[in-house]
Write an enzyme that holds these catalytic residues in place. Structure first.
Site, PDB file in Angstrom:
ATOM      1  N   TYR A 101       0.861  -1.182   0.000  1.00 30.80           N
ATOM      2  CA  TYR A 101       0.000   0.000   0.000  1.00 30.80           C
ATOM      3  C   TYR A 101       0.893   1.227   0.000  1.00 30.80           C
ATOM      4  O   TYR A 101       1.813   1.315   0.824  1.00 30.80           O
ATOM      5  CB  TYR A 101      -0.891   0.012   1.252  1.00 30.80           C
ATOM      6  CG  TYR A 101      -1.707   1.281   1.368  1.00 30.80           C
ATOM      7  CD1 TYR A 101      -3.011   1.329   0.889  1.00 30.80           C
ATOM      8  CD2 TYR A 101      -1.151   2.434   1.921  1.00 30.80           C
ATOM      9  CE1 TYR A 101      -3.743   2.505   0.954  1.00 30.80           C
ATOM     10  CE2 TYR A 101      -1.884   3.614   1.992  1.00 30.80           C
ATOM     11  CZ  TYR A 101      -3.171   3.642   1.510  1.00 30.80           C
ATOM     12  OH  TYR A 101      -3.892   4.805   1.568  1.00 30.80           O
ATOM     13  N   GLU A 185      -3.213   7.364  -4.319  1.00 27.98           N
ATOM     14  CA  GLU A 185      -3.122   6.116  -3.566  1.00 27.98           C
ATOM     15  C   GLU A 185      -2.997   4.947  -4.528  1.00 27.98           C
ATOM     16  O   GLU A 185      -3.695   4.908  -5.540  1.00 27.98           O
ATOM     17  CB  GLU A 185      -4.396   5.947  -2.727  1.00 27.98           C
ATOM     18  CG  GLU A 185      -4.424   4.678  -1.904  1.00 27.98           C
ATOM     19  CD  GLU A 185      -5.797   4.455  -1.261  1.00 27.98           C
ATOM     20  OE1 GLU A 185      -5.964   4.800  -0.079  1.00 27.98           O
ATOM     21  OE2 GLU A 185      -6.692   3.951  -1.963  1.00 27.98           O
TER      22      GLU A 185
END
Ligand code: GDP
Ligand code: MN
Length: 376
Positions: A101, A185
């Site tokens: 992530y 993201e």
């Protein structure tokens, strides 16, 4: 404004981040053609501006073009968290070794940005962040310096990411700066079984203040994450969806904010709030009530109005008239104070709707609304 995954993917690609080959369509037949072009086996991905698509059935593997057509047909038109799937993206599947992530997000309080990264990316990232915060690294980024190669290595090391991800971290920062984003993201950023680093999913939130120089993305359908927010915006109302059970309507941002605190102080949680602003006409009140009442999470509604230029009797008239057009299905607690408050309350008493009651203080109203929400 949030971008769709396929738009984020396009930006990543332009900035040299490796992404799987992919194409977008709104037609099942074309999905079959695309799958053929991409080599047969594909991942079919619903294009909606919300996360958690995987868990909601919005990310599916298809073994061949016929299966891709079928999957696209099932996915198109489906709803994911209230968002209708208008397009699907078909992507070449990647054999994943690990999922990471990474994101950059504006940190308003710090006046800078924050790099958030974890070696445990994928669909469980929220769970990881909640239960083992130490598995998620947070590294402040000075916007004046940005993410240099050294900074990228620092972020990767802090999160336990492989060193090859540093290059992506530098490029992702360039996406943020050059595209005027407030958030970028990648989840998951993956290492494939062949050792390549690829961005498999992307979320980009652009700064609306920079929209004048980001014309390529168009006006957006709404700019709202939530369908109710979009419906309210269409009526010129400022509506924000939250996740509690008390619907809040008030006039003026300050009063609305303190009403939210009052509700929280009574052990309840606001389901959403709506600022009707200065001119609380009957029409505005009817629109406000219909938006709030159409949220199934709302168990009670709290109207908190401080009469100033708009007097309380006008607001009460608005509520009474709204009750003619909107079928009230949940208890409504009204607190009117300020200009012509007594006359306003008398108007509500005159209407004597069984689901409407009033309170004289903000705390009293919040208590009652919380109580009603809990007994509903
Ligand atoms: P989200 O659920 O909306 O975040 O959608 P994602 O695009 O992140 O996909 C969810 C999950 O599906 C990912 O975390 C991966 O585990 C899986 N996934 C997505 N694309 C691929 C792929 O090409 N290959 C494999 N093996 N898994 C994938
Ligand atoms: Mn994802």
């Amino acid at each position: 404004m949030d971008l769709y995954e396929h738009q984020a993917r396009e930006l990543f690609e332009e900035h040299g981040i490796v992404v799987p080959r992919a194409e977008v369509t709104d037609s099942p037949k074309e999905a079959r053609e695309i799958a053929r072009r991409l080599g047969g086996r594909v991942v079919v991905k619903a294009q909606v501006k919300t996360g958690g698509r995987g868990k909601a059935g919005g990310v599916k593997q298809a073994a061949d073009p016929a299966a891709a057509e079928l999957t696209a047909r099932q996915m198109l038109g489906m709803r994911i968290k209230g968002h209708r799937v208008g397009k699907v993206m078909l992507a070449q599947p990647v054999d994943i070794e690990s999922e990471f992530y990474v994101s950059y997000v504006l940190d308003r309080a710090a006046g800078g940005f924050l790099a958030i990264a974890s070696a445990e990316g994928g669909t469980e990232i929220e769970e990881v962040a909640a239960t083992r915060p130490e598995a998620v690294a947070r590294v402040p980024v000075d916007p004046a310096v940005g993410v240099t190669s050294a900074k990228a290595q620092e972020i990767a090391a802090a999160a336990g990411l492989p060193p090859q991800t540093a290059d992506v971290l530098v490029r992702l920062w360039q996406v943020l700066v050059r595209e005027d984003a407030l958030l970028v993201e990648v989840n998951p950023l993956v290492r494939s079984t062949k050792g390549r680093i690829l961005a498999l999913d992307g979320k980009v939130t652009l700064d609306d203040n920079a929209r004048f120089r980001q014309a390529r993305w168009g006006a957006d359908e709404s700019g709202h994450h939530d369908p109710l927010e979009a419906a309210a915006a269409a009526k010129g109302l400022n509506y924000v969806k939250l996740d509690g059970e008390v619907g809040v309507i008030g006039n003026g941002a300050g009063l609305v904010m303190s009403t939210l605190d009052a509700v929280a102080g009574c052990g309840a949680r606001p389901a959403d709030f709506l600022d009707i602003g200065g001119g609380a006409s009957a029409r505005t009140m009817a629109d406000a009530l219909s938006v709030i009442l159409s949220d199934p999470a709302v168990k009670s509604v709290l109207v908190n109005v401080f009469g100033g230029i708009t007097a309380c009797d006008a607001v009460a008239d608005g509520i009474v008239q709204a009750l003619e057009t909107v079928r009230l299905t949940k208890p409504l607690v009204v607190r009117l104070d300020g200009n012509n408050a007594a006359r306003g309350r008398a108007i509500l008493d005159g209407r004597a709707h069984p689901l409407v009651e009033h309170a004289t203080t903000m705390d009293g109203a919040a208590h009652r609304a919380a109580e009603l929400a809990h007994t509903a």
